[in-house]
Write a protein that holds these residues in place. Structure first.
Motif, PDB file in Angstrom:
ATOM      1  N   HIS A 132     -44.850  39.336  31.309  1.00 30.87           N
ATOM      2  CA  HIS A 132     -44.586  38.286  32.287  1.00 30.87           C
ATOM      3  C   HIS A 132     -43.893  38.905  33.491  1.00 30.87           C
ATOM      4  O   HIS A 132     -43.077  39.826  33.349  1.00 30.87           O
ATOM      5  CB  HIS A 132     -43.660  37.189  31.734  1.00 30.87           C
ATOM      6  CG  HIS A 132     -43.988  36.722  30.360  1.00 30.87           C
ATOM      7  ND1 HIS A 132     -45.017  35.852  30.091  1.00 30.87           N
ATOM      8  CD2 HIS A 132     -43.420  37.001  29.159  1.00 30.87           C
ATOM      9  CE1 HIS A 132     -45.056  35.606  28.799  1.00 30.87           C
ATOM     10  NE2 HIS A 132     -44.106  36.311  28.207  1.00 30.87           N
ATOM     11  N   TRP A 133     -44.225  38.405  34.674  1.00 31.56           N
ATOM     12  CA  TRP A 133     -43.395  38.727  35.833  1.00 31.56           C
ATOM     13  C   TRP A 133     -43.287  37.527  36.757  1.00 31.56           C
ATOM     14  O   TRP A 133     -44.178  36.676  36.808  1.00 31.56           O
ATOM     15  CB  TRP A 133     -43.849  39.971  36.582  1.00 31.56           C
ATOM     16  CG  TRP A 133     -45.246  40.029  37.148  1.00 31.56           C
ATOM     17  CD1 TRP A 133     -46.259  40.825  36.730  1.00 31.56           C
ATOM     18  CD2 TRP A 133     -45.771  39.296  38.285  1.00 31.56           C
ATOM     19  NE1 TRP A 133     -47.386  40.648  37.498  1.00 31.56           N
ATOM     20  CE2 TRP A 133     -47.110  39.708  38.469  1.00 31.56           C
ATOM     21  CE3 TRP A 133     -45.261  38.350  39.149  1.00 31.56           C
ATOM     22  CZ2 TRP A 133     -47.924  39.205  39.480  1.00 31.56           C
ATOM     23  CZ3 TRP A 133     -46.074  37.831  40.160  1.00 31.56           C
ATOM     24  CH2 TRP A 133     -47.383  38.258  40.318  1.00 31.56           C
ATOM     25  N   VAL A 134     -42.160  37.476  37.459  1.00 28.25           N
ATOM     26  CA  VAL A 134     -41.926  36.473  38.492  1.00 28.25           C
ATOM     27  C   VAL A 134     -41.501  37.227  39.746  1.00 28.25           C
ATOM     28  O   VAL A 134     -40.689  38.157  39.674  1.00 28.25           O
ATOM     29  CB  VAL A 134     -40.830  35.461  38.079  1.00 28.25           C
ATOM     30  CG1 VAL A 134     -40.526  34.495  39.226  1.00 28.25           C
ATOM     31  CG2 VAL A 134     -41.265  34.688  36.851  1.00 28.25           C
ATOM     32  N   GLU A 135     -42.085  36.848  40.899  1.00 31.31           N
ATOM     33  CA  GLU A 135     -41.746  37.515  42.155  1.00 31.31           C
ATOM     34  C   GLU A 135     -41.448  36.478  43.229  1.00 31.31           C
ATOM     35  O   GLU A 135     -42.129  35.449  43.322  1.00 31.31           O
ATOM     36  CB  GLU A 135     -42.888  38.415  42.621  1.00 31.31           C
ATOM     37  CG  GLU A 135     -43.137  39.600  41.717  1.00 31.31           C
ATOM     38  CD  GLU A 135     -44.234  40.513  42.224  1.00 31.31           C
ATOM     39  OE1 GLU A 135     -44.403  41.594  41.642  1.00 31.31           O
ATOM     40  OE2 GLU A 135     -44.930  40.139  43.191  1.00 31.31           O
ATOM     41  N   LEU A 136     -40.458  36.773  44.037  1.00 31.71           N
ATOM     42  CA  LEU A 136     -40.166  35.991  45.237  1.00 31.71           C
ATOM     43  C   LEU A 136     -40.566  36.860  46.422  1.00 31.71           C
ATOM     44  O   LEU A 136     -39.997  37.929  46.639  1.00 31.71           O
ATOM     45  CB  LEU A 136     -38.677  35.637  45.307  1.00 31.71           C
ATOM     46  CG  LEU A 136     -38.281  34.610  46.372  1.00 31.71           C
ATOM     47  CD1 LEU A 136     -38.972  33.275  46.125  1.00 31.71           C
ATOM     48  CD2 LEU A 136     -36.770  34.427  46.409  1.00 31.71           C
ATOM     49  N   ASP A 147     -39.353  41.499  35.597  1.00 34.31           N
ATOM     50  CA  ASP A 147     -40.367  41.801  34.584  1.00 34.31           C
ATOM     51  C   ASP A 147     -39.813  41.603  33.181  1.00 34.31           C
ATOM     52  O   ASP A 147     -38.626  41.861  32.930  1.00 34.31           O
ATOM     53  CB  ASP A 147     -40.833  43.260  34.704  1.00 34.31           C
ATOM     54  CG  ASP A 147     -41.869  43.445  35.793  1.00 34.31           C
ATOM     55  OD1 ASP A 147     -42.056  42.502  36.584  1.00 34.31           O
ATOM     56  OD2 ASP A 147     -42.474  44.530  35.866  1.00 34.31           O
ATOM     57  N   ALA A 148     -40.703  41.183  32.290  1.00 26.33           N
ATOM     58  CA  ALA A 148     -40.383  41.131  30.855  1.00 26.33           C
ATOM     59  C   ALA A 148     -41.655  41.494  30.102  1.00 26.33           C
ATOM     60  O   ALA A 148     -42.685  40.843  30.260  1.00 26.33           O
ATOM     61  CB  ALA A 148     -39.897  39.742  30.456  1.00 26.33           C
ATOM     62  N   VAL A 149     -41.600  42.551  29.292  1.00 30.61           N
ATOM     63  CA  VAL A 149     -42.778  43.022  28.579  1.00 30.61           C
ATOM     64  C   VAL A 149     -42.396  43.413  27.156  1.00 30.61           C
ATOM     65  O   VAL A 149     -41.286  43.907  26.912  1.00 30.61           O
ATOM     66  CB  VAL A 149     -43.432  44.214  29.333  1.00 30.61           C
ATOM     67  CG1 VAL A 149     -42.466  45.381  29.452  1.00 30.61           C
ATOM     68  CG2 VAL A 149     -44.724  44.646  28.671  1.00 30.61           C
ATOM     69  N   ALA A 150     -43.320  43.172  26.226  1.00 27.92           N
ATOM     70  CA  ALA A 150     -43.074  43.531  24.823  1.00 27.92           C
ATOM     71  C   ALA A 150     -44.374  43.953  24.177  1.00 27.92           C
ATOM     72  O   ALA A 150     -45.460  43.494  24.557  1.00 27.92           O
ATOM     73  CB  ALA A 150     -42.476  42.342  24.067  1.00 27.92           C
TER      74      ALA A 150
END
Length: 828
Positions: free
Chosen positions: A736-740, A756-759
């Motif tokens: 998952h990622w979120v960007e502004l 970022d969050a990755v697994a």
């Protein structure tokens, strides 16, 4: 003007000689076989063909002759036009029209004199005429005004400008702009008079003009003043004060206090009026659409405080109901009724419905390299179609997504009859070819390999103007040498069917962990658990270890030859662009190492030792694209599902598994505030989620080299060291990622902040026990480049984890601000 009248009289006389031939006016009502232009040097013939091809085959007469001649004059490309009607065949059954033209001079050079505060490059961006264009007096006057407006927007309210044409010996011209800049004007004070209901402090917030202060320039602009007068009136009219006006703006200029600036005090004189409520709207004459449907577009209820801007937007939406369905020539009238006693305002809309408008011509202008059919195939309308605003918007989006043009400006003009329109597409081409040479840093390089590589890349995404992509790439580094050739045809046989081919050769020096010390793990153990490198004695002990000792690694050499082919088909639907793609990849791989000294733990490396082995795959992908621009989106969404079978022929390949990849993106524009005439402050919130998993088929095992991993560049940005940690790889991955995002130059460069969050997990059925302990997190700022020649991301990443509810920096002490070089690759 006098010259044009004399020319017209001359052409009438010439036309009379040419077209009133004594042989019984043989040309009358004969079909036009062709139109020929003599004397073209700088003008593209295809542009003229686009205007006049529709006349081919139609009967020739005086009325049609004048229609063609008037369109030629309207272009303002020619100083002289001499027409001749010639027999189109030996029997004189057809007519060929021949126009001998004298082109207006070409602009050789654009010159700016007297501009000290604003650079010439900034002024060039404001004008439409460019070096190499046909000189047009009307456009030069428009460009004068554009430069004046730009100075006014920058606060130079007293500037003066004149233009002059200097004729060169080769009949070209230099267009010279002489500028007197004057002193810059800034706002010292903003005041209001006549406002009884609304506070001055409240109204001041509605203004784009600001008083000059320590952090505020206070630049004065006539355009901003006009916009602010409208903003104040809209503030009132949205709250029921429909007669509110800004009667005048008083100006007091102080030219003495500051030697470099004029200080301006503005006072807005306001007449507020009375507050009204909305009394409803009635509609007559509508038969194509129901009254209920039309009234639903107004978005205001009877009895509400009158919101005039909202009502106006709703009224435009009502008009668009007709416009989007091709009814562009309807007569629609709106009458206002006021109840002064009850302070209520009502409307009556009268509609005279006419037949749908059809497209007579689609005219393309400004394309010098791109072939016309490459452009028209992206337009969702054809001559003869019913005009549709929705299709027009989709066509503009398609042309921008090609990335061949910096400007796409449509214009709708009246055709030759009442229910006919001409669609004119004005284009400005940009460079599509690029040659890149440089040194890059690989964020996912192995810790013992040299992380720099030299690359040379050539690519043209609009090869020879036919809309094809041709590319070549060479990469050289101490551990990798590769060469790749690629070709893509996006419209195979004139249909939205894409065909791509690529061929590559690569030579690499790689590292792998060994299984050469006792115990030696056989294939059965490997098949059940995976690799267990030295010095571990079981998979459990290996899995519990976070870092591995590099002294147990070996170096080996690998050659790989690959040939790929893919195809896809696109459908433009109302809800999204639907694309189905599929492809094949054939590769042969061979490894080299001293098998007396080394034994790789990965069985796949051992299987390819000293002999060529096949590694083939076939894939298919379905994607839905609702983004406004795929390379730099600010609104919309994207979703895709891909299935890949690795191993087509199990009897000759060492791996056989299937991979599933699901991706989704969403974009929201949070803020879009105009700061300058040509730039808005914009905040875009972007979100992305991907889920991938792979399943072995039959008795085959997925090797560690084929497992899903965190590379630190595209996923888990900043976690570069995880690429070489085999125990962080798995057959399941979620990212998952979120960007502004804040576009600095839209479509070119943006300032971003990412999270970022990755697994990864060993298998897809481990999703049920996925926890925060499994995730690798990172965040930081960066720059994102969207231009095709430089699609890079420059990031600074801080990495951390959450273990048993506790926050832990990756280095155990604090932020790392690790530099990450990544690539800006749009999902398609």
């Amino acid at each position: 003007m006098r010259t044009k009248i004399n020319l017209l009289l001359m052409f009438i006389f010439i036309g009379g000689l040419c077209f009133s031939q004594t042989n019984e006016d043989w040309y009358q009502d004969k079909p036009i076989r062709g139109i020929v232009y003599r004397g073209l040097h700088s003008i593209n013939r295809t542009e003229l063909d686009g205007l006049f091809t529709s006349y081919i085959g139609k009967p020739f007469n005086d009325e049609r002759y004048w229609e063609i001649l008037q369109k030629l004059y309207a272009l303002e490309y020619f100083s002289e036009i001499t027409p001749v009607a010639l027999p189109g065949d030996e029997l004189r059954e057809t007519v060929q029209l021949e126009f001998t033209v004298v082109e207006k001079p070409i602009i050789k050079k654009l010159v700016f004199i007297g501009n000290k505060q604003i650079r010439a490059s900034a002024l060039l961006e404001q004008i439409t005429l460019k070096e190499g264009d046909i000189y047009q007096e009307l456009k030069s006057k428009m460009d004068e005004r554009a430069i004046r407006d730009h100075y006014f927007a920058e606060g130079y309210a007293n500037m003066k400008i004149t233009s002059e044409v200097v004729i060169n010996n080769d009949n070209s011209v230099n267009l010279q702009f002489s500028i007197e800049e004057g002193k810059k004007t800034v706002i010292s004070e903003l005041l209001f008079e006549g406002n009884r209901v609304m506070a001055s402090k409240t109204l001041k917030k509605e203004l784009s003009l600001k008083e000059t202060k320590f952090f505020t320039k206070g630049t004065f602009s006539e355009a901003a003043l006009v916009a602010d007068k409208i903003a104040v009136m809209q503030y009132y009219t949205s709250r029921g004060y429909i007669d509110a006006t800004v009667e005048s703006v008083l100006r007091e200029v102080d030219t003495e206090s500051d030697p470099d600036k004029n200080l301006l005090k503005l006072t807005f004189i306001i007449k507020e009026g009375e507050q009204y409520t909305y009394g409803g709207t009635s509609i007559t004459g509508n038969t194509l659409f129901t009254t209920e449907n039309l009234l639903s577009k107004l978005r205001i209820a009877k009895g509400d405080v009158m919101n005039l801007p909202r009502y106006s937007e709703g009224y435009q939406s009502l008009l668009d109901v007709y416009y989007e369905n091709g009814y562009t020539s309807n007569y629609i009238d709106q009458q206002e009724t006021r109840d002064e006693e009850r302070k209520r305002i009502s409307y009556e809309i009268t509609i005279l419905e006419r037949d749908r408008s059809h497209i007579e011509h689609i005219i393309i202008r400004g394309n010098t390299k791109t072939k016309e059919h490459v452009i028209t195939r992206e337009i969702q309308m054809e001559s003869g179609d019913i005009f549709s605003k929705t299709k027009m918007v989709d066509s503009i989006r398609n042309l921008y997504n090609l990335r061949y043009f910096s400007i796409v400006a449509p214009d709708i003009v009246q055709g030759s009859e009442q229910n006919l329109v001409d669609v004119i597409i004005n284009l400005e081409e940009q460079s599509t070819a690029s040659i890149q040479f440089g040194v890059t840093f690989s964020g996912m390089a192995d810790e013992e390999s040299f992380p720099l590589s030299v690359f040379l890349q050539w690519e043209d995404t609009n090869f020879s103007g036919y809309g094809q992509t041709l590319s070549a790439n060479v990469t050289l580094s101490p551990d990798t040498q590769s060469a790749t050739l690629g070709f893509t045809e996006n419209w195979f046989l004139g249909t939205p069917l894409s065909m791509s081919f690529n061929f590559s050769i690569a030579h690499r020096y790689l590292y792998a962990y060994q299984d050469a010390l006792d115990p030696i793990f056989g294939d059965d153990y490997y098949r059940e658990h995976g690799i267990v490198p030295d010095p571990f004695t079981s998979y459990t002990s290996y899995d519990d270890e976070y870092s591995l000792d590099s002294s147990y690694r070996m170096k080996f050499e690998q050659w790989q030859h690959s040939l790929g082919a893919s195809t896809g088909y696109r459908w433009n639907k109302n809800f999204a662009l639907v694309t189905v793609r599929g492809g094949l990849m054939f590769s042969i791989i061979q490894n080299y190492y001293d098998d007396v000294l080394y034994r790789p733990a990965d069985r796949d490396i051992r299987d390819k030792q000293g002999s060529w082995k096949w590694s083939n795959s076939v894939w298919s992908r379905l994607s839905l694209d609702n983004r406004d621009l795929n390379y730099d989106p600010s609104t919309g969404w994207f979703a895709s599902q891909q299935i890949t079978f690795n191993g087509i022929i199990p009897s000759i390949e060492t791996e056989y598994f299937v991979r599933f990849e699901t991706k989704a993106e969403r974009y929201f524009t949070l803020v879009d505030y105009p700061v300058f005439d040509t730039w808005n402050f914009k905040l875009v919130l972007a979100g992305y989620t991907s889920l991938s998993f792979q399943i072995p088929l039959g008795d085959y095992v997925i090797t560690d080299n084929s497992k899903l991993y965190i590379d630190g560049m595209f996923s888990g940005r900043g976690w570069n060291e995880l690429f070489s940690k085999m125990n962080t790889r798995g057959n399941f991955s979620i990212y998952h990622w979120v960007e502004l995002r804040t576009p600095i130059a839209p479509g070119i460069i943006s300032a971003d902040f990412f999270f970022d969050a990755v697994a990864t997990k060993p298998n897809y059925n481990d999703l049920s026990n996925l926890t925060l302990n499994d995730y690798y997190f990172s965040f930081g700022p960066g720059l994102r480049f969207s231009i095709p020649q430089f699609p890079l991301r420059l990031l600074f990443a801080n990495t951390f984890r959450i273990q048993d509810g506790k926050f832990e920096w990756s280095n155990g002490s604090g932020p790392t601000w690790e530099f990450v070089l990544s690539f800006n690759i749009a999902n398609l």
